[in-house]
Design an enzyme around this catalytic site. Structure first.
Site, mmCIF file in Angstrom:
data_model
loop_
_atom_site.group_PDB
_atom_site.id
_atom_site.type_symbol
_atom_site.label_atom_id
_atom_site.label_comp_id
_atom_site.label_asym_id
_atom_site.label_seq_id
_atom_site.Cartn_x
_atom_site.Cartn_y
_atom_site.Cartn_z
ATOM 1 C CG HIS A 146 40.416 45.887 46.657
ATOM 2 N ND1 HIS A 146 39.826 44.668 46.497
ATOM 3 C CD2 HIS A 146 39.406 46.764 46.863
ATOM 4 C CE1 HIS A 146 38.519 44.803 46.598
ATOM 5 N NE2 HIS A 146 38.239 46.062 46.821
ATOM 6 C CE LYS A 485 38.002 39.586 34.620
ATOM 7 N NZ LYS A 485 37.068 38.548 35.011
#
Length: 817
Positions: A146, A485
């Site tokens: 990532h 999120k």
């Protein structure tokens, strides 16, 4: 008799930081001039006074930074950034040093195997029961690429060299000349660091990320993991509880740069690295073993290898090891079992001819490495978005076909999983299984549940999957990042907990062996936090001795950059997983009233978070202006774009990945994803009830302590400076004012729950570390705001310094995304 006061445990750390700071100061003065060094010291003093409440110093700091030209701002910023890199190295080394000191004093270390075994024995677990459970324990750590590792490999190698020099200075027998030499080498390395740009000029290719991941295998995991397995076997029996996976090169979710070529590159490079490491170890044994048949017999089969008869004719073990070395060099072994069979021949002969301790020494070490890493190193996992599987069958088929080809060449263990991102239904899993079967690929398909709705529907999805295609084993991945999120950290954590519970109950009813794969990020907003506490906070029967989790981005360097740290972190993970194998003994069930309470907290927190982030049409504009989101995409730290093209999202914010979402907020010191909604959530229940849950329930305690850590790193006063970047002052005032209110609520609630006056009062070392860092971080934020203003106004000269500010603040906070 005068009693000599004992030395503070942190005195060596302070001495290391002081020495590194002095050398850095000398390097800055030498490279940039004494004036710059004096300016840096003045800025640091003003920041320290400002932190103490001196408003005049805070104004002077802002004015001083605003008055500097871009070039000077850039140099000052680099000085602060370098200081943090050096302080981080010193702190990492100090953790290793303290561990050795405590072990030397005979202490039982926290989060160690010793502590876990003692705890289990205190609960009445006998030796036979302990060994039987230990044989079933499995920990798999999956490295991912990532885009949060802000440091290039060259910088990481310099950090490792500096850590080794600090360790050299710990040696009490050093004479003055040797100490001076070590300090000169430190100055050399720091000078090299100063002249090495920490910001990449080009975005890394996938192959660069593959090499970076394998660097950690080579530099630390290769030694640390087998050493831990040796201790495990000495205490608990002959199993192999550790294995490693990787997504690097096989993660196609949102990355157009990944494909069949990178899948092959990842598998081949991992296998080549592993062969090279095995060859190195075999060569060392061959060089060390001079066992001769002129002195002791050996089984005839040992030396019966395809080498010239006159090559070491009286040294059969050396002949066999040489043949193995050559076989590895020619990539001549098709499986780890084939190589292990040859080592069996060597071991049996050693034991039959009075060399059992030799078999238990270097040969056993080689065999442990083969047991942990095989010939493949890390097992590659493929990841494809559910939309790609449906809408882009050509790309999917090409990747799966290449993976199948690699399995035929190197065995099934080289690629063993296919993770389906954004799985919404059983159809997504069945489609992936069908495509894999069509390609001839033998993999377990893993649904990844990433939204609040998908987590809530987990049991229905899996129930349908088992009805339509029964199976004995199933792996389900839960995504902390996107669920956070989507619904905020409180609700994401609770829904992941509930999903694990319901899936565990269903698996028990159906007789299915279930493994939960935890997709945790580095920061609290993406499921990060202390690993040991996170493991024991899971539902009691959900882990049950089988743990799988991701290690992402910069956390790989923090946890596994040094062999000693790698050993410590691996042991903590393994110790916690061992405890989960006895859920009825050591892991408490949730208190009776807990579910009702946390459900109320979650509902209130979810409503507050959704209202702020998703229901306010102006929030996205505020976020984009207030944070360096757009500029972050210019920092060449990952091969993958910041937004998911497959998502089909209606808005830019919805398409944005969770990583840049968290990274951007972290840069401003606001760290909204880590606490937004928690304050309103906690107000939904009486504080006395929440205090009881904090004491009695590991899940709630871990949730609160991660919130506390994030709030301690948050600085709304510093974040307020970023309001200068938002053109619409009314929007800035409204949104930031609302965020500040929620921050204050969350802070007050956490302090009430833990019954403390200040955040981290119960962790004074950590509290002091954050306080000591602030005077260095605060000026970096002030410089970043000025650079962002200049860059957004069209000053191209501000771009590179501004990118350095992003990397510098990430190092200072030891968190990116």
């Amino acid at each position: 008799m005068t009693r000599v006061p004992s030395r503070s445990p942190d005195a060596p750390l302070r001495a290391n930081v002081r020495l590194l700071g002095e050398i850095l100061g000398a390097v800055v003065a030498e490279q940039e001039g004494e004036e710059v060094l004096r300016l840096e010291e003045r800025i640091r003093l003003l920041a320290r006074l400002g932190r103490r409440g001196d408003e005049g110093s805070s104004r002077a700091l802002a004015e001083t930074i605003a008055g500097l030209d871009v070039g000077t701002q850039a140099v000052v910023l680099r000085a602060f950034t370098m200081y943090f890199h050096l302080a981080n190295i010193a702190e990492q080394h100090h953790r290793i040093r303290r561990r050795h000191e405590l072990e030397g004093a005979g202490a039982t270390l926290r989060e160690s195997l010793d502590e876990a075994i003692a705890q289990l024995r205190d609960e009445g677990v006998g030796e036979a029961e302990l060994r039987e459970a230990a044989a079933r324990v499995s920990v798999e750590l999956v490295l991912t690429a990532h885009p949060t590792e802000a440091l290039p490999r060259t910088i990481l190698e310099k950090h490792r060299a500096i850590a080794e020099l600090i360790a050299t200075l710990d040696e009490p027998r050093l004479i003055v000349r040797e100490r001076e030499q070590a300090e000169r080498r430190l100055a050399e390395e720091i000078t090299l660091l100063w002249q090495t740009d920490e910001v990449r000029s080009q975005r890394p290719r996938v192959v660069d990320e593959i090499r970076q991941g394998l660097w950690f295998l080579e530099q630390s995991l290769w030694d640390a993991a087998p050493a831990l397995v040796e201790e495990w076997r000495d205490r608990l029996g002959p199993s192999v509880p550790l294995r490693f996976g990787s997504w690097i090169g096989g993660d196609l979710d949102g990355n157009p740069n990944a494909g069949p070529e990178t899948v092959r590159e990842a598998v081949e490079r991992s296998a080549a690295t592993t062969r090279d490491l095995l060859r190195r170890d075999v060569r060392a044994l061959a060089g060390s073993w001079g066992i001769s048949t002129t002195l002791v017999e050996a089984d005839p089969t040992v030396g019966d290898v395809d080498l010239p008869d006159d090559r070491n004719p009286t040294e059969p073990y050396r002949r066999r090891l040489t043949a193995i070395w050559e076989g590895l060099g020619a990539d001549g072994y098709r499986s780890a079992a084939e190589l292990s069979g040859e080592l069996d021949v060597v071991e049996q002969s050693l034991r039959a001819h009075h060399a059992g301790r030799v078999a238990d020494g270097g040969l056993a070490g080689l065999r442990r490495r083969l047991d942990v890493f095989g010939l493949h190193g890390t097992s590659l996992e493929l990841r494809l978005h559910a939309t790609t599987l449906r809408d882009d069958p050509e790309r999917s088929a090409a990747v799966l076909a290449e993976a199948a080809s690699l399995q035929r060449e190197r065995g099934r263990e080289c690629i063993d999983r296919l993770v389906v991102s954004m799985t919404h239904s059983a159809d997504d899993v069945l489609l992936a299984e069908g495509l894999a079967a069509d390609a001839g690929l033998e993999v377990a398909v893993v649904p990844l549940l990433e939204t609040i709705d998908d987590l809530r529907g987990a049991v229905g999805l899996v129930e349908e999957l088992l009805d339509r295609r029964p199976r004995e084993r199933l792996e389900v991945m839960v995504g902390y990042s996107d669920s956070g999120k989507d619904g905020g950290v409180v609700t994401a954590q609770w829904e992941i907990f509930r999903a694990q519970e319901t899936l565990t109950w269903l698996a028990g009813e159906r007789g299915v062996e279930l493994t939960i794969f935890h997709g945790r990020g580095g920061s609290a907003g993406r499921g990060g936090g202390p690993t040991y506490a996170a493991i024991v906070a899971q539902p009691p029967h959900a882990v049950a001795g089988r743990l799988k989790l991701t290690e992402q981005g910069e956390t790989i360097a923090f946890k596994y950059g040094l062999p000693g740290l790698a050993r410590r972190n691996l042991e903590a993970t393994l110790a916690a997983t061992l405890l989960t194998a006895f859920p009825n003994r050591v892991l408490p069930e949730a208190p009776t009233e807990a579910r009702e309470a946390i459900e109320a907290v979650s509902q209130a927190a979810y409503a507050r978070y959704r209202a702020a982030v998703w229901d306010d049409p102006a929030f996205a504009e505020f976020f984009t202006r207030f944070t360096p989101l757009d500029e972050l995409t210019l920092l060449e730290i990952g091969s993958r774009p910041a937004r998911r093209p497959e998502s089909g999202a209606a808005t830019e914010l919805a398409a944005l990945r969770a990583i840049p979402w968290v990274f951007s907020w972290t840069q401003t010191r606001c760290i909204v994803p880590a606490w937004l909604g928690a304050g309103v959530g906690f107000e939904a229940r009486p504080v006395e009830e929440l205090r009881a849950l904090y004491v009695e329930w590991p899940f709630f305690r871990a949730l609160v302590e991660n919130l506390e850590m994030s709030l301690a790193k948050t600085s709304m006063g510093i974040a307020e400076r970023y309001l200068e970047l938002v053109p619409d002052s009314a929007l800035a005032s409204r949104v930031f004012g609302s965020l500040r209110e929620e921050h204050d609520r969350a802070r007050a609630a956490v302090l009430e729950i833990v019954e403390a006056r200040e955040l981290l009062d119960r962790h004074p070392v950590l509290q002091q570390s954050i306080r000591l860092r602030n005077p260095y971080v605060d000026p970096m934020n002030a410089i970043q705001v000025e650079l962002l203003k200049r860059y957004r106004a069209g000053d191209g000269n501000a771009l590179r310094p501004m990118l350095r500010s992003i990397a510098g603040i990430a190092a200072a906070l030891r968190n990116t995304g």
